[in-house]
Design an enzyme around this catalytic site. Structure first.
Site, short mmCIF file in Angstrom:
data_model
loop_
_atom_site.label_atom_id
_atom_site.label_comp_id
_atom_site.label_asym_id
_atom_site.label_seq_id
_atom_site.Cartn_x
_atom_site.Cartn_y
_atom_site.Cartn_z
N ASP A 21 0.84 -1.20 0.00
CA ASP A 21 0.00 0.00 0.00
C ASP A 21 0.88 1.25 0.00
O ASP A 21 1.82 1.35 0.79
CB ASP A 21 -0.88 0.04 1.25
CG ASP A 21 -2.09 -0.87 1.17
OD1 ASP A 21 -2.25 -1.55 0.15
OD2 ASP A 21 -2.88 -0.88 2.13
N LYS A 78 -8.29 0.63 -5.15
CA LYS A 78 -9.46 0.05 -4.49
C LYS A 78 -10.75 0.74 -4.91
O LYS A 78 -10.81 1.96 -5.03
CB LYS A 78 -9.31 0.17 -2.97
CG LYS A 78 -8.17 -0.65 -2.38
CD LYS A 78 -8.13 -0.48 -0.86
CE LYS A 78 -6.96 -1.22 -0.25
NZ LYS A 78 -7.09 -2.69 -0.35
N GLY A 211 -3.09 -7.48 8.22
CA GLY A 211 -2.40 -7.67 9.49
C GLY A 211 -0.93 -8.03 9.39
O GLY A 211 -0.27 -8.21 10.42
N GLY A 232 -0.18 -3.61 4.02
CA GLY A 232 -0.78 -2.28 4.02
C GLY A 232 -0.07 -1.32 4.94
O GLY A 232 0.98 -0.76 4.62
#
EC number: 4.3.3.6
Length: 287
Positions: A21, A78, A211, A232
């Site tokens: 990300d 996204k 996570g 991310g």
């Protein structure tokens, strides 16, 4: 409408890598320098989306174009679950993949996007095999665990990948006469259930997300059967993003070599501040 096999082929090219990300061009360049196979362009990483609250939407097209202009690796973006107009906009920008993402606020609580109507390949999240097969039935070319994005807590991604693998093994070993009942219980297309029965795997690549914060987290997901890893908040919310990004890339490449994993885990600085998953779960968005 594009051939699904072409879309799956594009997704296959990302196997064994890390998708990171990024929220600006500078981060995109760092990700590429660190060895990312692709970047996910968005305005806020999931940790900030959780912190800020409100409605999370598709990123500004200007930001996406800026990120696309500075890297040569694939760029993903996204769209909200069910928001096919956001997906149309992203496709017009020329992104390489669209992630119909539970990290953003869903636009439709009943229907996901008809992904077969797009030329660009889609990534979708899942928490179990039924969810994965429903998304593939809609045209997804790449599946990932949902995990719990923005937490730095790997527990949900582990639970979900183990569940998918358990469901696959059950179907693989089932009698053919049981497959229709299994399809009914999973609420999944029968032809995809029969594919899993015959091949013992999904018909599209299966990645992990949600996570991952450390090289050990990334290697754990690979050892559990993920074919690539999305990261991310775990990189750019850490003390030394470039060093951590390189370490996670190495961990995905050498996920079975504990000595290398120990080496790349040294002196990375503070990881992102993790949080428990006892709150609104992004993974419960979509069905």
């Amino acid at each position: 409408m594009s051939d699904i096999n072409i879309k799956i082929g594009l997704a296959e090219m990302l196997k064994g890598g890390v998708i990171m990300d990024v929220v600006n061009a500078e981060q995109a360049e760092i990700a590429q320098q660190a060895g990312a196979v692709a970047v996910m362009a968005l305005e806020r990483v999931p940790a900030d989306i959780r912190k800020d609250g409100g409605i999370a939407r598709m990123s500004d097209p200007k930001l996406i174009k800026e990120i696309m202009s500075v890297v040569s690796i694939p760029v993903m973006a996204k769209a909200r679950i069910g928001h096919f107009v956001e997906a149309q906009i992203l496709e017009s920008l020329g992104v390489d993949f669209i992630d119909e993402s539970e990290v953003l606020t869903p636009a439709d609580e009943l229907n996901h996007i008809d992904k077969d109507s797009f030329k660009v390949p889609f990534v979708c999240g899942c928490t179990n095999l039924g969810e994965a097969l429903r998304r593939i039935g809609e045209g997804a070319a790449l599946i990932r665990t949902k995990g719990e994005a923005g937490t730095g807590n790997i527990v949900e991604a582990v639970r979900q990948l183990r569940q998918v693998n358990k469901d696959i093994n059950y179907i693989k070993n089932a009698d053919k006469s049981e497959l229709m009942a299994i399809a009914k219980n999973l609420q999944a297309p029968y032809d995809l259930v029969t594919y899993v029965h015959k091949n013992g795997k999904l018909p599209v690549p299966n990645f992990s997300a949600g996570g991952v914060a450390t090289p050990a987290d990334a290697a754990l997901m690979m050892q559990l059967g993920a074919e690539s890893v999305f990261v991310g908040s775990g990189i750019f919310k850490s003390a030394d993003p470039l060093k951590r990004a390189r370490a996670i890339v190495s961990a995905v490449t050498y996920y079975n070599d504990a000595k290398i994993l120990a080496e790349v885990s040294e002196d990375l600085g503070e990881p992102m501040t993790g949080i428990n998953c006892d709150f609104e779960k992004f993974s419960q968005r979509g069905w």
